[in-house]
Structures are given as structure tokens and as C-alpha cells.
Enzyme design. Structure first.
Site, PDB file in Angstrom:
ATOM      1  CB  VAL A   1      -0.971   0.008   1.203  1.00 54.76           C
ATOM      2  CG1 VAL A   1      -0.243   0.088   2.530  1.00 54.76           C
ATOM      3  CG2 VAL A   1      -1.967   1.153   1.078  1.00 54.76           C
TER       4      VAL A   1
ATOM      5  N   GLY B   1      -4.817  -6.862   0.477  1.00 53.70           N
ATOM      6  CA  GLY B   1      -5.300  -6.116   1.634  1.00 53.70           C
ATOM      7  C   GLY B   1      -4.438  -4.888   1.854  1.00 53.70           C
ATOM      8  CD  GLU B   2       0.195  -4.486   2.710  1.00 50.72           C
ATOM      9  OE1 GLU B   2       0.547  -3.468   2.064  1.00 50.72           O
ATOM     10  OE2 GLU B   2       0.952  -5.445   2.901  1.00 50.72           O
ATOM     11  N   GLY B   3      -5.134  -2.000   2.244  1.00 43.35           N
ATOM     12  CA  GLY B   3      -5.628  -0.770   1.641  1.00 43.35           C
ATOM     13  C   GLY B   3      -5.023  -0.531   0.280  1.00 43.35           C
TER      14      GLY B   3
END
Length: 363
Positions: free
Chosen positions: A101, A320-322
Site C-alpha cells: 500500500v 489487503g493493506e488498503g
């Protein structure tokens, strides 16, 4: 119960989108020098942004991705191929912009803000905001993932994080998370809130490859649901019993963004189930949500179908993670640029000989 009344009042206070501003934005978009609807979802997003801000033309230069990090002791049941200390290792460096991210946020010019709401180790990086509620959500195969007060506290942290971001001038918020084992908690919450079967929802998570591993994960989650008996009509009870502190905090982040009238971008599977939780608590929260990407996790489809989500991208992402948020930020900027800088038919000197025919076009 600590914070519950305050959270319920916050949820009830959310106002829906400004319909008049959306109608004005749609009318203005129809007058721009293009075939109506020819920019597709970009136009839809521009109109949605107007519903959020109450303005036809918007500038949203300051953006951030807020990451909620927490461990999940369901991982002790062998439902993840990654060790739990990965959560702490990545949480330590998120704010240094060197993870997935982070490198994407660099390109988009956005910030990464990291909260520790339940990492199993103490984080040393001073850039990480310490809001640790406990050292990991509990192993919900054997009992609730957390106490009801802990769930409410996590939701309150998320609400406050959104309001703080608004106070600091952020125009758009992205949602991110980190927590080994959180696809398991997400799958249980998804099953309860959508009615889907665990068998259809379980995916590889952090990289399971053998069928026996997947079968073990499915059986573990079924046993956890049977043991805890969450009330599927009570979002708070669902999160408390089989959710995670990251999910609870992200649920609060969506609530807070809606309260603050700030667009909030949905990332992947875990971020999406938190969006589902917020939407179940108050459907008006969806008025402030911007979808980013479709995720390869099979459980995402159940959430997408339940909420009617329309992801912008399908790039086989599942980090994930944004990490999907910076991609969506670019589209938000394009939507605003269209409204702010594109010529109208009148400015373009395009004559009525053409514009009069536009209503007859088929798309």
C-alpha cells in the site's frame, strides 16, 4: 456497556446523500462536451461525490489510507500459512511507505496512517498510533473473539479516526487492515450477515495450497460458529463473537466517515466485510462509500451481491493493506477533473445540429 449508547447515537445521526446536489451534478454532466454517459462510472462517481459534499464541483487533493492492525488468535488453529509475527513486522513499516500500500500511496500522493488496535507485540515505530485494546482478538473456536466492551471500544476508535482525519483536512479516506487470521474472522462475519455457507466462502487467505488445509479451515470455522452461536441479526454480537478488532475498528471508520461526510474507499475482503457491518447498522453509510477493486477471495462475492457493490477494477488483487485505495483515488481525481475542467457543449462551440440529436442516441 461502554461507548454503546454513543455509538448508537452516532449511527442514528448519519444523514443520507444530498439528492439535490446529485441531481444538479447529473444535469451539469449531461451538458459537458461528450455523449451522455460515455465516461461511464467516472460520471457516476462524480455524481456520488456531489451527493457527499453537497457541491457540483469538488477538489479533493488530500487523501489518506487508514490501516487498522490487529492479530487474531484463531490463527493458532492453523487456519493461516503465515506466522502471527508477520502482523507486527508489517505494522512496524506501514507508515514508512515501503509495503504494497505504501509504494502505491507514494504514486497517488496520499498518506498512510496506521493504528495498532490489537497487535500481539508492542510496536516500536512512533509513527504508528497506539490504540491497543488487547494483545490479539481471542481464539473464537473456544469462545468469543472479544468482550462486548472491547468491540465497542474498537468501533469508537474507528469513528474517532475518521473524524480526526476530517479535522486534519483529509478529503478522502481509504480503508486498510493487517492481521494474520483475519480472513477467517471475515468469513465467519460474512456467513452470518449474508446467509452464505462457510463452504462457499473459505479461500486460501495467506497462501494455503493443499485441499486438506482448506478443509481444516472450513471445519474450524464451522465449529467456531456452532460454539459461539452469534445472533446474526445483531452486528455487534457477530463482531464480538467471531470478528476481529480490525473489523470492528474499520466498521467505525465507515461510520465516522459518513458522519463527517467524507468519501471512504473500500479496499478488499476484510475492508468489505467492515463496510457490510456498517451498512447493516445504517444503510445510509453506503452513500459515502466508493468501491475500489474486486478481490480474488471467494467470500467477497457474497458481500458484493448483498450490498450491490460495483468494484472499479478486477486485477486479481488480494493483498489487503488498503492497496486498492490509491488506484481508486486516481479515479476520484479524474471524476473531479471532469466536472471542474471539461468544456460544456456551449464552451466547445458544438452546434445544435449535433446536440439536438444526442437524446436519440442509443448506448
Amino acid at each position: 456497556m461502554e461507548f454503546k449508547k454513543e455509538i448508537e447515537e452516532a449511527i442514528a445521526s448519519i444523514e443520507g446523500a444530498n439528492i439535490q446536489a446529485m441531481e444538479a451534478a447529473e444535469a451539469y454532466s449531461l451538458g459537458l462536451a461528450k455523449i451522455p454517459g460515455s465516461l461511464g462510472r467516472v460520471e457516476d462517481i462524480a455524481i456520488k461525490l456531489s451527493g457527499i459534499t453537497g457541491k457540483v464541483k469538488n477538489a479533493m487533493p488530500k487523501k489518506c489510507v487508514i490501516i487498522m492492525s490487529s492479530d487474531n488468535d484463531i490463527a493458532l488453529e492453523g487456519v493461516s500459512s503465515a506466522p502471527q509475527d508477520v502482523t507486527a513486522a508489517l505494522t512496524e513499516i506501514f507508515a514508512d511507505m515501503v509495503t504494497g500500500v505504501g509504494v502505491m500511496a507514494r504514486v497517488s500522493g496520499s498518506d498512510v496512517i496506521v493504528y495498532d488496535v490489537g497487535v500481539k507485540q508492542d510496536i516500536q515505530n512512533p509513527k504508528v498510533i497506539n490504540k491497543k485494546i488487547r494483545y490479539a482478538a481471542g481464539n473464537f473456536k473456544n469462545g468469543p473473539a472479544m468482550e462486548p466492551d472491547e468491540c465497542m471500544k474498537a468501533i469508537k476508535i474507528g469513528i474517532d479516526a475518521a473524524l480526526d482525519a476530517k479535522e486534519k483536512g483529509y478529503d478522502v479516506i481509504g480503508t486498510g487492515e493487517m492481521g494474520i487470521g483475519n480472513t477467517s474472522s471475515t468469513t465467519c462475519v460474512t456467513a452470518l450477515l449474508t446467509g452464505a455457507s462457510v463452504d462457499d466462502l473459505v479461500g486460501k487467505g495467506t497462501g494455503m495450497s493443499e485441499a486438506s488445509q482448506l478443509d481444516h479451515k472450513i471445519n474450524t470455522l464451522k465449529a467456531a460458529l456452532e460454539h459461539n452461536q452469534p445472533n446474526q441479526d445483531d452486528v455487534f454480537d457477530v463482531i464480538t463473537k467471531v470478528g476481529g478488532l480490525d473489523i470492528a475498528a474499520l466498521t467505525g471508520l465507515y461510520i465516522g466517515a459518513a458522519m463527517a461526510k467524507v468519501p471512504v474507499v473500500i479496499d478488499g475482503y476484510i475492508s468489505s466485510v467492515a463496510a457490510l457491518c456498517a451498512w447493516k447498522l445504517n444503510p445510509k453509510t453506503y452513500d459515502y462509500m466508493i468501491e475500489s477493486h474486486s478481490t480474488a477471495e471467494p467470500g467477497y462475492k457474497a458481500i458484493r451481491d448483498a450490498m450491490g457493490l460495483k468494484p472499479m477494477f478486477d486485477m486479481n488483487m488480494r493483498l489487503g493493506e488498503g492497496s486498492g485505495c490509491p488506484l481508486a483515488f486516481f479515479v476520484v481525481d479524474c471524476a473531479n477533473s471532469m466536472m471542474n475542467h471539461m468544456f460544456t457543449f456551449e464552451q466547445s462551440d458544438i452546434g445544435e445540429e449535433y446536440t439536438d440529436k444526442i437524446p436519440e442516441f442509443e448506448f
